[in-house]
Write an enzyme that holds these catalytic residues in place. Structure first.
Site, PDB file in Angstrom:
ATOM      1  N   ASP A   1      21.038   6.487  34.823  1.00  0.00           N
ATOM      2  CA  ASP A   1      22.521   5.939  34.339  1.00  0.00           C
ATOM      3  C   ASP A   1      22.839   4.689  35.104  1.00  0.00           C
ATOM      4  OD1 ASP A   1      25.647   7.740  33.869  1.00  0.00           O
ATOM      5  OD2 ASP A   1      25.536   5.728  34.510  1.00  0.00           O
TER       6      ASP A   1
ATOM      7  N   THR B   1      23.284   6.125  28.075  1.00  0.00           N
ATOM      8  CA  THR B   1      23.901   7.159  27.068  1.00  0.00           C
ATOM      9  C   THR B   1      23.069   7.226  25.942  1.00  0.00           C
ATOM     10  OG1 THR B   1      26.049   6.952  28.007  1.00  0.00           O
ATOM     11  CG2 THR B   1      25.974   7.757  25.945  1.00  0.00           C
TER      12      THR B   1
ATOM     13  N   SER C   1      25.156   3.200  35.957  1.00  0.00           N
ATOM     14  CA  SER C   1      26.137   2.876  37.332  1.00  0.00           C
ATOM     15  C   SER C   1      25.560   3.172  38.533  1.00  0.00           C
ATOM     16  CB  SER C   1      27.065   4.003  36.996  1.00  0.00           C
ATOM     17  OG  SER C   1      26.422   5.408  36.942  1.00  0.00           O
TER      18      SER C   1
ATOM     19  N   GLN D   1      41.572 -13.522  37.708  1.00  0.00           N
ATOM     20  CA  GLN D   1      41.521 -12.096  37.293  1.00  0.00           C
ATOM     21  C   GLN D   1      41.592 -11.826  35.598  1.00  0.00           C
ATOM     22  OE1 GLN D   1      43.998  -9.533  39.440  1.00  0.00           O
ATOM     23  NE2 GLN D   1      43.504 -10.380  41.503  1.00  0.00           N
TER      24      GLN D   1
ATOM     25  N   THR E   1      25.724   1.185  29.176  1.00  0.00           N
ATOM     26  CA  THR E   1      26.496   0.025  28.930  1.00  0.00           C
ATOM     27  C   THR E   1      27.348  -0.217  30.251  1.00  0.00           C
ATOM     28  OG1 THR E   1      28.166   1.978  28.206  1.00  0.00           O
ATOM     29  CG2 THR E   1      26.759   0.908  26.713  1.00  0.00           C
TER      30      THR E   1
END
Ligand code: ASP
Length: 356
Positions: free
Chosen positions: A73, A25, A75, A294, A105
């Site tokens: 990106d 970003t 991802s 978790q 990020t």
């Protein structure tokens, strides 16, 4: 790849930093379909840093910028991107005193953890940063993050992979992305800050740095990640009502070499007698299985409760208080190497870079 020396000064390379721009970003600009990675980062970064007060500009270290030919990106990152970054840092190590990695990020903490394992014994700073808003956006956090990352990357006492974000310096192998919108998007729930910006100072806390035996003499491990880059390591976050056939679907596939289980609390799993045999079968076949909690804070203690009894006997390794990022990338890193299963298991349980 393109390189540039934005400050165009006479500082010899060994006194400079290398900034590696991978996308994210911070460098994105608006396109028809939304924000997309955009180039010219070296010039845009120079322009942005030129907006800092003069005293801050004068305190900036000299640096060069490499931009990856295909900006992403984060991802879309895979273990192959982690491998490429580690390789590029290793190749440039003789030339630079520190490194700044500009990264999206979303998977920044995964890359940071992976780099920590690949760059064991690192004797200088490698700082990852990015931003929640593009560099040119009004009120962007990009400039502050870049500024702090450059300042920390110039501190020779810092000898590990770290993340600088929103005034805070976090150990790379301890960090998680904790917020999808807030500027302080990263945290290291199981370890204190390595440093922080205090007023105009960038303060490193050396007593929190890696122990002597874990730094100071590069002994990089740069295995070929291709055999573990296509989903050979899986992540299984258990849920109420989970069935053994669902576990089988993931673990029985012969392509799967390892798995990270995320259990409840201190290491509990559903009261389903079919689950443990599936786990025991997979680990009996030589698959590397580890468990963490978790819960973002605290450790697993396998066998502390009846509900988790049998996990150790089924061959599951305790991931202690490791983050999902640190545990998963460690499995990838160990499985990529020609190690015996005993060595993989022993090294998983050993703190390699302050990750546990
Ligand atoms: N999706 C973006 C990326 O990870 C988000 C960011 O950069 O913050 O590249």
């Amino acid at each position: 790849m393109s390189t540039l020396s934005p400050l165009a000064d006479a500082t010899p390379t060994r006194q400079r930093l290398l900034v590696i721009y991978t996308g994210g970003t911070i460098g994105m600009q608006q396109e028809a379909n939304g924000l997309a990675p955009s180039g010219n980062f070296d010039q845009r970064m120079q322009q942005a840093l030129g907006r800092l007060p003069l005293a801050h500009q004068q305190a900036l270290p000299a640096y060069d910028v490499i931009s990856y030919a295909s900006l992403i990106d984060s991802s879309t990152a895979t273990p192959l991107n982690w491998q490429q970054l580690a390789q590029d840092i290793a190749n440039n190590l003789p030339l630079y005193r520190g490194f700044v990695i500009i990264h999206g990020t979303d998977t920044l903490s995964w890359t940071a953890a992976s780099l920590a394992y690949q760059l064991q014994g690192l004797d200088r700073p490698v700082i990852l940063t990015g931003a929640m808003h593009p560099l040119e956006a009004p009120d962007s956090d990009g400039l502050d993050n870049l500024h702090g990352a450059l300042r920390f990357a110039a501190q020779p006492e810092l000898q590990e992979v770290a993340i600088y974000f929103a005034n805070r310096l976090l150990r790379g192998s301890r960090a998680i992305k904790q917020h999808s919108e807030a500027l302080d998007a990263f945290a290291s729930p199981g370890y204190p800050l390595l440093g922080e910006r205090v007023g105009d100072d960038f303060v490193y806390y050396p007593s929190r740095g890696l122990a002597y035996q874990q730094r100071g003499a590069p002994r990089f491990e740069l295995p070929d990640y291709r055999p573990v880059a296509q989903g050979e390591v899986v992540r299984i976050v258990i849920w109420p009502g989970m069935s053994s056939w669902q576990l089988e679907v993931l673990l029985d596939d012969s392509r799967v070499k390892g798995a990270l289980l995320q259990l409840w609390g201190a290491g509990n799993l559903p009261d389903n007698p079919g689950l443990l045999p599936v786990l025991a079968k997979a680990s009996g076949e030589g698959k590397l299985l580890a468990a963490i909690s978790q819960c973002p804070q605290g450790s697993v203690y396998l066998g502390a409760y009846a509900a988790g009894y049998g996990l150790t006997a089924a061959g599951i390794l305790s991931g202690g208080n490791m983050t999902p990022e640190a545990a998963f990338t460690k499995l990838v890193h160990l499985l990529a190497q020609p190690l015996s299963i005993e060595d993989q298991r022993r090294r998983f349980l050993t703190p390699l870079v302050g990750e546990r």
